[in-house]
Design a protein around this motif. Structure first.
Motif, mmCIF file in Angstrom:
data_model
loop_
_atom_site.group_PDB
_atom_site.id
_atom_site.type_symbol
_atom_site.label_atom_id
_atom_site.label_comp_id
_atom_site.label_asym_id
_atom_site.label_seq_id
_atom_site.Cartn_x
_atom_site.Cartn_y
_atom_site.Cartn_z
ATOM 1 N N GLU A 12 0.840 -1.187 0.000
ATOM 2 C CA GLU A 12 0.000 0.000 0.000
ATOM 3 C C GLU A 12 0.879 1.242 0.000
ATOM 4 O OE1 GLU A 12 -2.088 0.918 3.779
ATOM 5 O OE2 GLU A 12 -1.259 -1.010 4.475
ATOM 6 N N LEU A 13 0.258 2.391 -0.228
ATOM 7 C CA LEU A 13 0.968 3.656 -0.317
ATOM 8 C C LEU A 13 0.554 4.555 0.850
ATOM 9 C CD1 LEU A 13 0.529 4.381 -4.145
ATOM 10 C CD2 LEU A 13 2.375 3.127 -3.007
ATOM 11 N N VAL A 14 1.353 5.590 1.097
ATOM 12 C CA VAL A 14 1.075 6.548 2.157
ATOM 13 C C VAL A 14 1.176 7.953 1.587
ATOM 14 C CG1 VAL A 14 3.506 6.645 2.905
ATOM 15 C CG2 VAL A 14 1.682 7.223 4.526
ATOM 16 N N ASP A 15 0.321 8.851 2.079
ATOM 17 C CA ASP A 15 0.410 10.263 1.692
ATOM 18 C C ASP A 15 1.656 10.888 2.318
ATOM 19 O OD1 ASP A 15 -1.948 10.323 0.215
ATOM 20 O OD2 ASP A 15 -3.164 10.779 1.975
ATOM 21 N N ILE A 16 2.336 11.728 1.550
ATOM 22 C CA ILE A 16 3.490 12.443 2.092
ATOM 23 C C ILE A 16 3.204 13.945 2.040
ATOM 24 C CG2 ILE A 16 5.205 10.655 1.667
ATOM 25 C CD1 ILE A 16 5.301 13.496 -0.668
ATOM 26 N N THR A 17 3.857 14.681 2.952
ATOM 27 C CA THR A 17 3.554 16.107 3.095
ATOM 28 C C THR A 17 4.526 17.012 2.363
ATOM 29 O OG1 THR A 17 4.875 16.241 5.133
ATOM 30 C CG2 THR A 17 2.530 15.705 5.371
ATOM 31 N N GLN A 18 5.730 16.519 2.055
ATOM 32 C CA GLN A 18 6.721 17.342 1.361
ATOM 33 C C GLN A 18 7.777 16.445 0.743
ATOM 34 O OE1 GLN A 18 10.219 18.978 3.736
ATOM 35 N NE2 GLN A 18 8.537 19.379 5.178
ATOM 36 N N ALA A 19 8.557 17.024 -0.173
ATOM 37 C CA ALA A 19 9.612 16.274 -0.859
ATOM 38 C C ALA A 19 10.873 17.122 -0.944
ATOM 39 C CB ALA A 19 9.156 15.873 -2.257
ATOM 40 N N HIS A 20 12.007 16.438 -0.984
ATOM 41 C CA HIS A 20 13.288 17.079 -1.281
ATOM 42 C C HIS A 20 13.938 16.285 -2.401
ATOM 43 C CE1 HIS A 20 16.905 19.427 -0.762
ATOM 44 N NE2 HIS A 20 17.615 18.318 -0.702
ATOM 45 N N ILE A 21 14.245 16.956 -3.499
ATOM 46 C CA ILE A 21 14.659 16.306 -4.741
ATOM 47 C C ILE A 21 16.170 16.343 -4.903
ATOM 48 C CG2 ILE A 21 14.382 16.258 -7.244
ATOM 49 C CD1 ILE A 21 11.819 15.698 -5.586
ATOM 50 N N ASP A 22 16.765 15.172 -5.061
ATOM 51 C CA ASP A 22 18.204 15.055 -5.280
ATOM 52 C C ASP A 22 18.535 14.873 -6.760
ATOM 53 O OD1 ASP A 22 20.878 14.883 -4.196
ATOM 54 O OD2 ASP A 22 20.818 12.725 -4.553
ATOM 55 N N GLY A 23 17.527 14.518 -7.568
ATOM 56 C CA GLY A 23 17.778 14.241 -8.983
ATOM 57 C C GLY A 23 18.132 15.462 -9.797
ATOM 58 N N CYS A 24 18.172 16.660 -9.175
ATOM 59 C CA CYS A 24 18.546 17.876 -9.898
ATOM 60 C C CYS A 24 20.059 18.000 -10.076
ATOM 61 C CB CYS A 24 17.995 19.104 -9.190
ATOM 62 S SG CYS A 24 18.388 19.201 -7.435
ATOM 63 N N ILE A 25 20.820 17.039 -9.577
ATOM 64 C CA ILE A 25 22.267 17.003 -9.818
ATOM 65 C C ILE A 25 22.516 16.522 -11.250
ATOM 66 C CG2 ILE A 25 24.441 15.871 -9.169
ATOM 67 C CD1 ILE A 25 23.316 15.684 -6.314
ATOM 68 N N TYR A 26 23.345 17.234 -11.983
ATOM 69 C CA TYR A 26 23.630 16.889 -13.376
ATOM 70 C C TYR A 26 24.699 15.804 -13.431
ATOM 71 C CZ TYR A 26 24.845 17.379 -18.319
ATOM 72 O OH TYR A 26 25.073 17.128 -19.653
ATOM 73 N N THR A 27 24.322 14.633 -13.900
ATOM 74 C CA THR A 27 25.292 13.541 -14.050
ATOM 75 C C THR A 27 25.641 13.287 -15.510
ATOM 76 O OG1 THR A 27 23.480 11.915 -14.017
ATOM 77 C CG2 THR A 27 24.592 12.381 -11.922
ATOM 78 N N GLY A 28 24.937 13.957 -16.424
ATOM 79 C CA GLY A 28 25.189 13.781 -17.845
ATOM 80 C C GLY A 28 23.924 14.079 -18.633
#
Length: 589
Positions: free
Chosen positions: A197-213
């Motif tokens: 099952e899934l859970v609601d989350i209240t906020q996110a912090h994104i790491d995928g904004c790092i440029y790897t190529g």
């Protein structure tokens, strides 16, 4: 005759190749060059090897959440392993493969065989994967077998998985293509993790904004083209350049332009341009018990351990998928029972410590934990500050795969140690000695010269209290003319430090201040071309720098860093509290 081992297929497919084996976990980010597939972690037994086209057998990943981005990049550019064989299921590396399937129609098989079978792979020359079966050979077979790489296909998600009406709307595409694909990836990972099952989350912090190529930028821009918009308040990790000043810093446009464009793509999805690897320093930091989705290894560990918020160690790209849906797999540290300590670590009674103690201890504890959550005893009377816990957690997250730690009498879920484990007295126990810490000190101190020409501070990003202490140490002094002292920090903290008068003191000292990015992304010319070694007070950067920028490291306290910035040299001696071990080590040389 070949022998066969069975396992659990995490990503289906078939492949074969020379077996590249290591019994030490590997962080693909900072550990594998995304443009070539070379292992660049100079502390790892596979350092200098290339993973391309080989069956890579490792226990799992460790360290950075950005390993998924590096894996996706390797698959996209043709430098990926032929297959992965793991001792334990690994979410970071598996997610990189899943995203490559969805966005680039490329894949590789991933097989988990368990620790006992994994230990038998040492010395094997050749391996062949076919679904859940692993064939092991003493040499390359001469038959005409051909691999059939699996490519991700749409899956039914109504076979017992608990979905609500909003989840079905997302899957049906009622909220747009980006949210639909994001939900598909969230559910595939949930299944891989064993969630139902899934859970609601209240906020996110994104790491995928790092440029790897190029693949990392294509991924984000595709989401923007599909109309992606985050459904919860979302902050962004440090990106690969100071977005406002990269030209003035002399950054090559070949990096500066796509790295800046990647930051723009995520802000176009509705994320806040926070650009910090320390989101816990922002006014949006989550509260005790709050369900969030954070990526970036040190941020995850701090959120779980120090704030008592609830998040997994989310891989890059799963973070944005969850932000686009507002739903996360209900598994791991989202559940109270999965936050229990699994290992008890005793720290010796020590006095007259400096601030190098906490990153050093975190680095060493991480090497002893693997993926187990530790309960650390012996620090109650030291009263570590939030900056101490930040430094400990960042170094711990570098060498451990665990999503959190407990410190008896200090962290919120271990104020009463009995609450952090069902039976603390029954946990496996590890005692750390001063000699153990000295060995880790020597590992982090890879430089053998005494010259200092670069002092790097702010990994993770500097806090306001760190700015205050540094300003106090630098007041009335001036750096050596041949030394660069540079500090990375978030935009919000920089403005707070400026308002408090700390920035004026540091600029008079001659410090360079850099926002938006962090030392794990910085290279030349911010790191001067002629510099052979650098000095830092960060256990995390002391580990990564030799592989990332090809420089050896002097690891030291903040005070020692300032002294060396003024003199241009260091004694390279350990601090007084480690001096006894250093003397004993010298006697045995």
């Amino acid at each position: 005759m070949p022998r066969s081992v069975g396992g659990r297929s995490l990503i289906d497919g078939s492949a074969q190749g020379a077996l590249l084996f290591a019994d030490t976990g590997l962080s693909f980010w900072g550990g594998v060059d995304p443009s070539s597939g070379e292992v660049i972690d100079r502390h790892h037994p596979l350092s200098g090897q290339r993973v391309a086209g080989r069956v890579l057998a490792i226990p799992g990943s460790r360290g950075s959440c950005t390993g998924s981005s590096v894996m996706m990049e390797l698959i996209s550019n043709g430098h990926a392993p032929a297959a992965l064989v793991l001792a334990e299921a690994d979410e970071i590396l598996s997610l990189g493969v899943l995203v490559a399937q969805h966005f680039f129609d490329r894949s590789l098989p991933v097989l988990c065989i368990g620790q006992e079978a994994f230990d038998t792979l040492r010395g094997v020359a050749w391996a062949r994967l076919d679904g859940a079966a692993l064939g092991l050979y003493s040499q390359a077979p001469t038959d005409d077998w051909q691999p059939q790489p699996g490519v991700g296909q749409p899956e039914p998600f109504d076979d017992g998985f608990a979905l609500d009406s909003r989840d079905h709307e997302l899957l049906a595409g009622s909220h747009g293509k980006a949210a639909q694909v994001a939900m598909q990836i969230v559910l595939r990972m949930a299944r891989l993790q064993g969630a139902r099952e899934l859970v609601d989350i209240t906020q996110a912090h994104i790491d995928g904004c790092i440029y790897t190529g190029p693949a990392s930028l294509r991924f984000a821009e595709q989401l923007v083209q599909w109309g992606a918009r985050v459904r919860v308040p979302t902050t962004l990790n440090a990106i690969s350049v100071d977005q406002r000043r990269w030209r003035a810093l002399g950054i090559d446009p070949a990096l500066g332009e796509p790295a800046s464009a990647l930051g723009d793509a995520y802000t176009a999805m509705g994320a806040r341009a926070s650009f910090t690897c320390a989101p816990y320093l922002l006014d949006s930091a989550p509260a005790l018990g709050e369900q969030v989705v954070w990526a970036e290894s040190n941020a995850v560990v701090y959120a779980n351990s120090v704030l008592g918020a609830r998040t997994l160690k989310y891989p890059d790209y799963l973070d944005i998928c969850i932000a686009l849906t507002g739903r996360a797999p209900l598994i791991g540290c989202h559940l109270q029972e999965q936050r229990r300590a699994q290992l008890l670590i005793d720290v010796p009674a020590l006095k007259e410590l400096d601030d190098s103690f906490y990153p050093l201890l975190g680095y060493h504890v991480g090497t002893r934990c693997g993926s187990r959550i530790p309960l650390i005893s012996g620090l109650q009377q030291l009263r570590p500050s939030l900056d101490d816990l930040k430094a400990f957690g960042a170094a711990f997250a570098t060498t451990s795969a665990a999503p959190m730690f407990h410190i008896a009498g200090v962290t919120p879920e271990a104020l009463n140690p009995a609450h952090s484990s069902d039976s603390p007295e029954m946990l496996p126990r590890v005692s750390i000695s001063l000699q153990d810490l000295y060995a880790s000190w020597m590992e982090l101190n890879s430089a053998r010269d005494t010259q200092v020409r670069l002092v790097s501070l702010g990994n993770p990003h500097f806090s306001l209290t760190e700015f205050a202490r540094l300003a106090e140490l630098c007041r009335g002094l001036r750096r050596h003319p041949d030394v660069v002292l540079a500090i990375t920090c978030g935009r919000a903290v920089l403005e707070q430090a400026r308002a408090a008068g700390h920035v004026a003191v540091l600029e008079a000292f001659g410090a360079t201040l850099i926002t938006d990015t962090c030392w794990c992304m910085l290279g030349e010319p911010v790191i001067p071309v002629g510099v052979r070694s650098l000095m830092t007070n960060s256990g995390k950067y002391a580990h990564y720098a030799p592989g990332l920028v090809g420089r050896s490291v002097h690891f030291a306290s903040l005070g020692t860093c300032v002294d060396s910035a003024c003199s241009g040299a260091t004694s390279a001696r350990p601090p007084a509290w480690l001096a006894t071990c250093a003397a004993e080590g010298a006697e045995h040389v």
